[in-house]
Motif scaffolding. Structure first.
Motif, short mmCIF file in Angstrom:
data_model
loop_
_atom_site.label_atom_id
_atom_site.label_comp_id
_atom_site.label_asym_id
_atom_site.label_seq_id
_atom_site.Cartn_x
_atom_site.Cartn_y
_atom_site.Cartn_z
N LEU A 116 0.83 -1.20 0.00
CA LEU A 116 0.00 0.00 0.00
C LEU A 116 0.87 1.25 0.00
O LEU A 116 1.90 1.32 0.68
N PHE A 139 -2.73 -6.56 -0.65
CA PHE A 139 -3.81 -5.76 -0.08
C PHE A 139 -4.86 -5.42 -1.13
O PHE A 139 -4.60 -5.46 -2.34
N ALA A 165 -8.11 -2.58 5.57
CA ALA A 165 -8.05 -3.18 4.24
C ALA A 165 -8.12 -4.69 4.32
O ALA A 165 -7.81 -5.30 5.35
N ASP A 209 -9.18 -3.32 -1.38
CA ASP A 209 -10.47 -2.91 -0.80
C ASP A 209 -10.29 -2.14 0.51
O ASP A 209 -10.87 -2.49 1.53
N MET A 210 -9.48 -1.06 0.45
CA MET A 210 -9.18 -0.32 1.66
C MET A 210 -10.18 0.82 1.90
O MET A 210 -10.79 1.34 0.97
#
Length: 636
Positions: free
Chosen positions: A100, A125, A139, A127-128
């Protein structure tokens, strides 16, 4: 014959494979935020690199992530949820390392280089969401271990807390096999999320949970709100103290409302379905406008509808939208942004007024300039089949400079979507036009198991994959021939992934097709179960009705590789070397077996491509190869 009368399939066309491939942008997430629209786009001309873009009402478009940055998540292998905009910053997953990053947004663009938030080589990672009060992101995370082998150590999926100050990220919620859609209430006190377990897929049994967030960010008092038990939830969104979400409790996806200490209440009763299959993160069939209304995009028997729903009165106002397919919708500050297509408009990013009407197209997925004479709106077909009526979209040949011989029917390509839990979008598709402009008919078939027709239609395929879908495909070919839409001696079948599986099984169990094209199609179900990734590890159990351990003979009987001796239909196979979903061994095995028995087969391998081709040179070559293959059979 006059100069314009030419054999079907051999018409000259200005729509070249190179032009189709060069302009074939694929859009990921779209987000309206702060008076602007943000989206990600995968560029074949840059070998699939995916920058994040910003549009403002003044008409300016800015690329926020210059090369080599690329926003793409690989969680569940299919990804999605690769970026979000919040608190004056862009947060995204970088494709190269799956970590991220954050970039402060300015009027001119975004800070460069972005600031790294995680450095975890074994974790991906997606869908935060921003938890502004606690200065962190929440996330979805997927941690892979070096020793991972099928049947050994599987990835661990969880919700993670990622502090923005650089301190260590940590697991926030774990215990389920999969998670999606973490959403924090406006006051920061509650966290909603979806979770489900193997052997289920999210559209089978995703449950909605809500828990209390303490000041230190820990979660407690988690309760299940809805889902499971043969039903699934989708897309939770907060509006004040209320949580809205889609739930197919009555067989179709409708909007429900939940408030703490109360049971959920259904608030829409649509002639259609709001549920979408969660193959990728951050899909959206509704968006909250902030003034007590929700903009809905739902599917009624395969046709996309738009409406404005009043959350207070329950009033539903249909909207006049030109879009025949919508992938996602987002609303903020009076802007409604969506990813859609129409009969005369290729996939695009569009902005429309709240009341609907003519939209502004702000980004087109195709750079092709197509004359109206090459565009023929599709005809929706209802086709009788042993499993019940099935539906398709027939695109006739269209070329203002050519026509077929008097009284002759055209060749037909029956196209099978992947999934199989998916559907064929209606609209202007460059690949379809590539063939229809040359004198082929094209039939997008929503066989049993497709979405957009309610849960019962989708569940037709449970236990019947390789049987019901194949019968539907053969029935569609026979119906087209009997209706005069196709020359019965010149019907082809093509499909990718699960669509490739059905195409292979169709030629293994029937002789109605002149030829077949399989893009990374499944040929061996036992082999697939041995190599498949965690997300789809239980999918075959639902589609076939048993595990491979319980009934290996069933898996063999539903595999085209088992029926090689029955295949007489010429076949072309197109396969990526880096495919983690359907490894190239699948395509190689059936190619070798057919060659050994003298059946005409062509195998083409594309270095560096995965499951779904992203590079312009690959897309161009595949189109040319497929066309040449079909034409050789028309004249051979």
């Amino acid at each position: 014959m006059d100069n314009n009368t030419l054999p079907f399939g051999h018409w000259p066309s200005p729509i070249s494979a190179a032009a189709v491939a060069a302009g074939a942008l694929r859009f990921g997430r779209v987000e309206a935020h702060g008076g602007a629209v943000y989206w990600s786009e995968s560029r074949p001309a840059e070998r699939g690199r995916s920058p994040v873009m910003r549009w403002t009402p003044a008409g300016s478009i800015t690329e926020l992530l210059p090369a080599p940055w690329s926003a793409r998540s690989r969680v569940h292998e299919y990804g999605g949820g690769e970026f979000t905009v919040a608190g004056g910053a862009l947060y995204f997953v970088n494709d190269a390392d799956q970590d991220l990053y954050a970039a402060r947004l300015t009027a001119a663009g975004a800070d460069a280089p972005p600031r790294r938030l995680t450095e975890l080589p074994d974790t991906r990672f997606a869908d935060m969401t921003l938890d502004a009060g606690r200065n962190r992101l929440v996330a979805v995370a997927e941690t892979h271990r070096e020793s991972q082998t099928h049947g050994g150590v599987e990835p661990a999926n969880a919700l993670w807390s990622i502090p923005l100050d650089g301190s260590g990220p940590r697991v926030l919620v774990e215990g389920h096999d999969f998670y999606a859609s973490p959403r924090i209430s406006p006051d920061g006190s509650l966290l909603a999320y979806l979770a489900w377990n193997l052997p289920h897929m999210p559209w089978d049994a995703a449950e909605l949970f809500v828990g209390h967030l303490a000041p230190d960010g820990t979660l407690s008092g988690v309760v299940k709100v809805a889902g499971g038990g043969g039903t699934a939830c989708f897309q939770p969104e907060w509006t004040g103290e209320a949580l809205l979400f889609v739930w197919d409790a009555d067989g179709t996806g409708n909007l429900w409302r939940w408030m703490e200490a109360a049971a959920p209440v259904q608030i829409t009763r649509l002639d259609g379905d709001l549920s979408l299959p969660l193959w990728v993160f951050n899909q959206a069939s509704f968006a909250l406008s902030g003034d007590g209304k929700a903009r809905l995009s739902f599917v009624d028997k395969g046709e996309t509808r738009a409406a404005l729903f009043d959350l207070e009165t329950g009033g539903l106002t249909p909207l006049a939208s030109p879009f025949t397919a919508v992938n996602a919708v987002s609303v903020d500050d009076g802007l409604t942004a969506l990813i859609g297509m129409a009969d005369d408009e290729a996939l695009c990013i569009a902005v429309e007024a709240e009341e609907g009407g003519a939209p502004d197209i702000i980004r087109r997925g195709s750079a092709l300039a197509i004359m109206p004479g090459f565009i023929a709106p599709p005809q929706r077909l209802e086709i009788p089949s042993p499993s019940g009526p099935v539906y398709g979209l027939y695109y006739p040949p269209a070329n203002p400079d050519a026509r077929g011989p008097e009284g002759a029917a055209p060749p037909l390509i029956v196209n099978l979507h992947g999934g199989p839990t998916s559907a064929a979008p209606r609209g202007l598709k460059a690949r379809t036009l590539f063939f229809t402009s040359r004198g082929f008919g094209w039939l997008d078939l929503d066989y049993s198991g497709s979405v957009g027709y309610g849960r019962a239609y989708r569940d037709r395929l449970n236990g019947a994959w390789g049987v019901a879908d194949v019968a539907d495909t053969v029935a569609a070919a026979e119906y087209a021939a009997a209706s005069g839409l196709a020359d019965p001696r010149a019907i082809f079948v093509t499909g990718g992934s699960a669509g490739g599986f059905t195409a292979l099984m169709a030629i293994a169990t029937s002789n109605v097709f002149r030829g077949a094209a399989s893009y990374y199609g499944v040929a061996d179900l036992i082999g697939l179960q041995k190599t498949t990734h965690k997300f789809e590890q239980g999918y075959l159990e639902t589609l076939l009705g048993a595990t491979v351990e319980a009934d290996p003979q069933l898996y063999r009987a539903r595999s085209a590789l088992t029926h090689v001796d029955a295949i007489k239909t010429p076949l072309i196979l197109l396969q990526g070397t880096e495919d983690k979903v359907v490894p190239k061994a699948q395509s190689l095995a059936i190619a070798d077996a057919l060659r050994a028995k003298g059946v005409r087969v062509a195998y083409h391998e594309f270095e560096g491509e995965g499951h779904g081709f992203r590079r312009a040179e690959t897309i161009r070559e595949c189109l040319d190869l497929e066309l040449t293959f079909y034409r050789s059979l028309l004249t051979g």
